[in-house]
Every structure is written in C-alpha cells, then in structure tokens.
Design a protein around this motif. Structure first.
Motif, PDB file in Angstrom:
ATOM      1  N   THR A   1      40.494  47.010  44.419  1.00 58.90           N
ATOM      2  CA  THR A   1      41.908  46.779  44.711  1.00 58.90           C
ATOM      3  C   THR A   1      42.385  45.544  43.954  1.00 58.90           C
ATOM      4  N   LEU A   2      43.347  45.749  43.066  1.00 58.06           N
ATOM      5  CA  LEU A   2      43.915  44.655  42.291  1.00 58.06           C
ATOM      6  C   LEU A   2      45.430  44.636  42.481  1.00 58.06           C
ATOM      7  N   SER A   3      46.023  43.467  42.312  1.00 59.65           N
ATOM      8  CA  SER A   3      47.461  43.309  42.528  1.00 59.65           C
ATOM      9  C   SER A   3      48.277  43.931  41.401  1.00 59.65           C
TER      10      SER A   3
ATOM     11  N   ASP B   1      28.785  39.596  36.315  1.00 60.51           N
ATOM     12  CA  ASP B   1      29.235  40.740  37.100  1.00 60.51           C
ATOM     13  C   ASP B   1      30.753  40.715  37.247  1.00 60.51           C
ATOM     14  N   ILE B   2      31.442  41.213  36.232  1.00 59.24           N
ATOM     15  CA  ILE B   2      32.907  41.228  36.247  1.00 59.24           C
ATOM     16  C   ILE B   2      33.424  42.076  37.407  1.00 59.24           C
ATOM     17  N   TRP B   3      32.785  43.218  37.618  1.00 58.54           N
ATOM     18  CA  TRP B   3      33.233  44.138  38.676  1.00 58.54           C
ATOM     19  C   TRP B   3      33.178  43.456  40.046  1.00 58.54           C
ATOM     20  N   SER B   4      32.042  42.868  40.367  1.00 58.46           N
ATOM     21  CA  SER B   4      31.878  42.208  41.661  1.00 58.46           C
ATOM     22  C   SER B   4      32.812  41.002  41.784  1.00 58.46           C
ATOM     23  N   TYR B   5      32.967  40.266  40.704  1.00 58.41           N
ATOM     24  CA  TYR B   5      33.805  39.068  40.717  1.00 58.41           C
ATOM     25  C   TYR B   5      35.246  39.423  41.047  1.00 58.41           C
ATOM     26  N   LEU B   6      35.789  40.431  40.373  1.00 58.70           N
ATOM     27  CA  LEU B   6      37.172  40.824  40.632  1.00 58.70           C
ATOM     28  C   LEU B   6      37.315  41.537  41.974  1.00 58.70           C
ATOM     29  N   LEU B   7      36.259  42.205  42.414  1.00 62.02           N
ATOM     30  CA  LEU B   7      36.279  42.825  43.737  1.00 62.02           C
ATOM     31  C   LEU B   7      36.481  41.763  44.811  1.00 62.02           C
TER      32      LEU B   7
END
Length: 286
Positions: free
Chosen positions: A225-227, A152-158
């Motif tokens: 939200t990412l930096s 789960d890339i989406w959840s991981y980066l979230l």
C-alpha cells in the motif's frame, strides 16, 4: 510652488506605501504556498561498487536540495514549513551508521523555531557537501558482490513507505536505485504464485514477447500500500545483463506495474546515464 511640492511629496509617500504593501502581500502569499516534503531513499546495495555511481547519487541529492532551498527562501523563510530528508535502506551486515547519516541529512523547518529557521537552513546548505562526501566513503565497505547482501526495497516501502506523505504538503519521494530487488540468499524472498518480493523472476521473461509472458502468467512484485499523494521518482534504473538489450524496459515495466497496483498514481522513471542528464530529468519532475 509650495503647494505643488507638497502634493508631489504626498504622492511620493503614498506610492512608497503602495509598493511596500504589495511587497508584503506578495511575501505573505508566497508564505502560504503548499510546503514541500522531499524524501530521498538511497539504495546502497552492490550498485555502489560501480565507478562513479555514488558521485552521481550525491549530485542528485545536492540538486534536489538546491530546489528545496530555493523554494523555501522564495517566500517568507520565517513561515516556511518545508521538509527535506535522506533515508538509507538498511544493508544487512553493513557497518554503516544509518541513524547518524539520516539525522545529519534531514531538515524539518516546521519543527524549527521562527528565529532559527534561516540559520538552520544556511548551516545545512553549507555542511551538506562534506556530509555527502563522508557518506560516500562510508558506503563502500566491500570489494566483491558477496560483501553486499542486498537491500530490501520491498520490505522497506511496505513498512515505512506511507510515512513519506505529509498531509497538506507537496510530497516527492526520490528512490535512487538500479531498480533490482535482489538478495544473495533466495530464502529471504517471499512468493505468492508468480508474485515475489524480489525481481529474480526477470530471468523468466525471455525473448521479444517477454511482456506477453509477464501478462499471461502474471509475473510481478507482490503489491503493498503506497500513497497516491506522493510523486514517486525512481532514478538510476539500469541493466545488469549486457546481453539483454530489453532489460531496462523489463525493470521499468515491473516497477510501473507494482507502483500502480500498490496505489501510486504519480510516478516517473529515470534511467542511469550521465550525472548531468539524470539531474536534468530530475529537475523536470520537481
């Protein structure tokens, strides 16, 4: 004659002091450079079943560490605050001991005592190849796609994507993945109109006008939200559909839209190819 020899000796002493002073100043200036914060995020979904895929992944990790080590040693190693780590996106149902490998594959010089910095980085460099070989063997635990739930890339980066930024550092996050956000079970996917947490909607983007369809119906991933202070590199993008010659363009489009909407401003994409070609493209971004 004595006076001449004396003057020559004094001049020589002053020259040596001057050169030493310049060397010290140069080293100090190098030590004051912006420290590195390199994070590698490794996707261990069913992509690992492809022949030689993990070998290419491990080479990218080694190449990135070589750059890290060179930069860390370029100035005063005693003042180095550089950071390097490999993160593994958890695979549901995998027997892989994620914490064990993440602990072995991280080095935070800002948390190491001055007297130990050189030893720590030397030991890490010497054990990295064997650790990666061990990880390579442990990562492939099934022989069919059904053995892999999907990461789960989406959840991981979230949840932890913003932890890849450290204030005052040169932050680089390398995501090694095929680019897909897929799962064996569709009930794991969230949806908000034509926005999703998986890329399964890519099947709806058909024909030469797929981009127009995507824009008109606003297909894409749900933004997070990412930096904006991280250089995001997505490496290994490839097509799972050999009948669709535009598939990699679609995946790159989805990633770029998502990263931009999530706040990222510095991002790059590397398609899956030969190990050396991918490594060369990665080095251009570091």
């Amino acid at each position: 004659m004595k006076t001449t020899h004396s003057n020559f000796a004094v001049t020589k002493i002053f020259l040596i002091i001057f050169l030493l002073s310049n060397s010290i100043v140069h080293a100090i200036e190098q030590g004051k450079r912006t420290p590195l914060n390199y994070t590698i995020i490794l996707d261990l979904s069913d992509r690992v079943m492809q022949d030689h895929q993990l070998e290419k992944d491990m080479l990218l990790i080694e190449e990135m560490f070589k750059v890290f080590e060179t930069q860390a040693r370029r100035g005063l190693i005693l003042t180095s605050k550089d950071r390097f780590s490999v993160k593994i996106i958890p695979q549901n149902g995998s027997p892989l001991n994620v914490n064990y490998y993440e602990n072995k594959l991280q080095i935070y010089l800002d948390e190491v005592a001055v007297k130990d910095k050189n030893t720590v980085i030397s030991n890490f460099a010497s054990t990295l190849p064997s650790t990666l070989k061990e990880l390579l063997k442990a990562s492939k635990y099934g022989e069919t796609n059904r053995d892999y739930f999907g990461v789960d890339i989406w959840s991981y980066l979230l949840n932890i994507g913003n932890s890849f930024e450290k204030i005052g550092y040169n932050n680089v996050a390398l995501i090694i993945t095929d680019g897909y956000f897929d799962f064996e079970k569709k009930d794991h996917v969230l949806k908000a109109e034509n926005r999703f947490t998986s890329t399964q909607f890519i099947k709806k983007l058909k024909g030469i006008d797929w981009a127009s369809i995507a824009n008109e119906k606003d297909y894409g991933l749900i933004p997070i939200t990412l930096s904006s202070h991280v250089n995001w590199i997505v490496s290994g993008i490839e097509s799972k559909n050999s009948l669709d010659i535009l598939q990699t363009k679609k995946i790159t489009y989805i990633w770029e839209k998502w990263l931009k909407e999530s706040g990222a401003t510095d991002y790059h994409f590397i398609l899956n190819s030969s190990a050396r070609q991918m490594s060369s493209q990665l080095l251009e971004q570091l």
